[in-house]
Design a protein around this motif. Structure first.
Motif, PDB file in Angstrom:
ATOM      1  N   MET A  78       0.822  -1.204   0.000  1.00 48.17           N
ATOM      2  CA  MET A  78       0.000   0.000   0.000  1.00 48.17           C
ATOM      3  C   MET A  78       0.858   1.257   0.000  1.00 48.17           C
ATOM      4  SD  MET A  78      -3.330  -0.511   2.389  1.00 48.17           S
ATOM      5  CE  MET A  78      -3.977  -2.114   2.850  1.00 48.17           C
ATOM      6  N   SER A  92       0.664   1.202  -5.950  1.00 47.79           N
ATOM      7  CA  SER A  92      -0.358   2.191  -6.302  1.00 47.79           C
ATOM      8  C   SER A  92      -1.492   2.227  -5.294  1.00 47.79           C
ATOM      9  CB  SER A  92      -0.923   1.961  -7.704  1.00 47.79           C
ATOM     10  OG  SER A  92      -1.915   0.952  -7.688  1.00 47.79           O
ATOM     11  N   ASP A  93      -1.467   1.350  -4.299  1.00 43.41           N
ATOM     12  CA  ASP A  93      -2.503   1.363  -3.283  1.00 43.41           C
ATOM     13  C   ASP A  93      -2.144   2.353  -2.171  1.00 43.41           C
ATOM     14  OD1 ASP A  93      -4.339  -0.290  -4.428  1.00 43.41           O
ATOM     15  OD2 ASP A  93      -3.563  -2.109  -3.511  1.00 43.41           O
ATOM     16  N   THR A  94      -3.150   3.050  -1.661  1.00 39.99           N
ATOM     17  CA  THR A  94      -2.956   4.057  -0.628  1.00 39.99           C
ATOM     18  C   THR A  94      -3.684   3.620   0.628  1.00 39.99           C
ATOM     19  OG1 THR A  94      -2.899   5.763  -2.309  1.00 39.99           O
ATOM     20  CG2 THR A  94      -3.292   6.485  -0.053  1.00 39.99           C
TER      21      THR A  94
END
Lengths: 417, 417
Positions: A192, A234-236
């Protein structure tokens, strides 16, 4: 799942754990609160001397964790006396219970530290959606406060690890008005990780005396080229937290207090802070789940810096680019694809792409000098630099990522078991 | 790498290859042009009767392939006589050579089909950046024209495969003014599938008589809920092409020609077309590289349909969500994360999440009824439905994706070798 058990240490980890000096005004201790893991520390309590100034940058997620809400709220006062960080449970998406749990944690820590609950900053990392039983901190934090010492930093870094395979603690020295100050920071990743930050927690401490508004300005600017320029997947996350604390103890040694962002005496400190943030961010990236290669994506010739960053992130987040790098394949066609899909101004016929120093594509076609053997050799390295020159303007940006390996899928397909 | 050699057929492939009937006015033949692969067909030439109307939708990549440029240019005339599709080489990022290669292909095909080069539509799929030697089509297309027949469609579908593990050919029947018309389509994936389309090629043919502007309107609308609502890996290719051809031969059986988009007699055809496009898009998704599960993401309660689609894509493209599904882990915390990172209006405390019919999260916390065993059983299925209700408005959207497995990394880390 806990890092270290089945997952080997990232091959990109630094060969030696750097020594991190004490920061006057900061003491801490770690403990096993038994949140989730067995046989390892999972909480750190940090005590800050009176007058410590605070700055923070948090996730832009629309579903932030309860601790993020708490920190944002209390940041306004500009000062703090304690930090509690736990691993194993993110206390995110836990509803009203989550808010109560943060409040109780702050009360327990405040009692242990001898301060107000509002002066306690809290961060939690781990599984989302499981209620966090804060009564587990009872006694534990009290005991931490008694044992608190000015080191070793690596212990604090270890207590906040989740899928990290190595602890991340670094330091810098800087001069303010010719006199030494010190900065020390810890961070954890690993999945993430994407702008704007991720399941990423980082805490930086200094003995410099810098007023909260100045500290905040330095941090907000510094995060752009560092933590907000790394991406693992690309996950937050719901929990991203980066905080900077200035104890002001250096004034004891005659270091002046800084109250204006434009104070010229800040320049050395600024450089040291940015350098520390960047190296911490790189360490997080090098410990991306399953990472075997550290990838630097440089975009030049864009119509603006903002556009360059978007294109760079499009390349750095492309699963096809990342799997190609894992396969040591100089598949620049996928870089073209990622430039094309970014939606930013780009002209196929002006695009140049290099891997390392080797130009592979030039003005819309394979470079005449293209040498597959040389590129293949380069791709076997641990640090891969991809440069895309769009040939349109002067905008440039650099971001960092890691490759996408089978181990990423393995680790993330099995996190909760 | 070629599909079929090392990669097993997707477990999500239909158990039986559907029978696809002839479309009056369409004939085709396939051949081995030796572009890249050995021992398989790699080119199809399709011949269209005079007066065939044409519509097309193409990649939004800023770096489109030479064939995409060619098709866009010639689409304006609204009619076409031939289609050439090759696999093995995408003729993308090949500069001036690429343009010359397309021109030569069109000339060879035009001679074979007895039409103008501008009446030939071309699509290429495969590796990017390698010059495509169009002289290989010489003789080959001439021979295809001689052998051209009205079936079998599965042969055409096979000739255009790259990493696909099964051929995709489907049909529909519809009525216009009470009389039968037929639709048949082929498609190929598999990676780089994301809105707006991808390394995805699809060609649909009908014997209905529909004027080009009407055909274009139908296709532009139909693509939204079908091909532009599937995503394998968020990557968008340089080559995406979806074309629709109407030969008009059904007029021989008294089917009227349609020249207005609002003609009520179109409604059955519209339904059949949309259904065909959707099933073709689903097949592409089910053949996503390494896919073992077909995932449907439904978002409701968003402030608008556009916002719902963004949130749905954020979930469907999240590597952490996709690896969790591969691991049969009902990790709804990652769904929360993906909702949060989408940047669209969302309120943690109103968010409901279900897997299948099982509600796992309700109004910002774990659902009181949450039953881990029931959810775990559900996750072992092949078709996973994730529903996120944002509880804010009436906007809804559904997108489809597949899980992210180790095989994806394997296949894409080794594509060019």
């Amino acid at each position: 799942m806990m890092a270290g058990k089945d997952v080997p240490v990232s091959p990109l980890a630094p060969k030696r754990q750097p020594k991190v000096p004490a920061v006057p005004g900061v003491r801490f201790a770690t403990a096993e609160a038994g949140i989730r893991y067995r046989g390892r520390t999972d909480v750190v309590l940090m005590l800050l001397d009176e007058g410590t100034q605070v700055a923070g940058v948090f996730t832009r997620s629309k579903c932030p964790s309860a601790p993020v809400d708490w920190c944002r709220e209390n940041l306004a006062q500009g000062s703090g006396r304690a930090v509690v960080v736990n691993s194993g449970n993110a206390n995110a998406f836990t509803g009203l219970k989550g808010r109560d749990s943060v409040k109780l944690t702050a009360q327990i820590a405040a009692k242990a530290a001898g301060c107000k609950p509002q002066e306690v900053f809290i961060a939690s990392t781990g599984v989302i959606g499981e209620p966090l039983d804060a009564t587990k901190f009872e006694g534990v934090l009290q005991d931490c406060a008694k044992r608190a010492a000015d080191g070793p930093w690596v212990d604090a870094a270890k207590a906040i690890m989740t899928t990290d395979t190595f602890p991340k603690a670094l330091s810098r020295k800087a001069k303010i008005d010719g006199k030494d100050v010190v900065l020390a920071g810890i961070a954890k990743g690993a999945g993430m990780i994407a702008p704007d930050m991720a399941t990423m927690l980082s805490f930086v401490f200094t003995d410099a005396a810098i007023a909260a508004p100045v500290l905040q300005a330095l941090l907000s600017k510094g995060v752009k080229g560092s933590f907000n320029a790394v991406t693992v997947d690309s996950d937050t996350s719901t929990s991203d937290t980066l905080m900077l604390f200035a104890t002001g103890k250096a004034t004891d040694r005659g270091v002046p207090e800084i109250t204006e962002i434009n104070d010229a005496r800040l320049s050395g400190f600024k450089r040291a802070l940015n350098s520390l943030l960047l190296e911490l961010a790189h360490l997080v990236c090098k410990d991306g789940e399953g990472a075997r290669k550290f990838v630097e994506v440089r975009v030049a010739g864009a119509t603006s810096a903002r556009s360059a960053k978007r294109v760079a992130l499009s390349i750095a987040n492309s699963p096809l680019v990342k799997t190609a790098i894992a396969g040591e394949d100089a598949n620049w066609g996928r870089v073209v694809m990622a430039v094309g899909k970014a939606g930013e101004p780009a002209d196929r016929d002006r695009l140049d792409i290099s891997f390392g120093e080797i130009m592979v594509a030039q003005q819309g076609a394979r470079a005449p000098s293209y040498d597959e053997t040389a590129v293949s050799d380069y791709m076997r390295g641990e640090h891969i630099v991809i440069t895309a020159d769009l040939g349109l303007g002067r905008g440039r940006s650099t971001v960092w990522t890691c490759d996408l390996t089978k181990a990423y899928v393995e680790i993330n397909g099995d996190y909760r078991s």
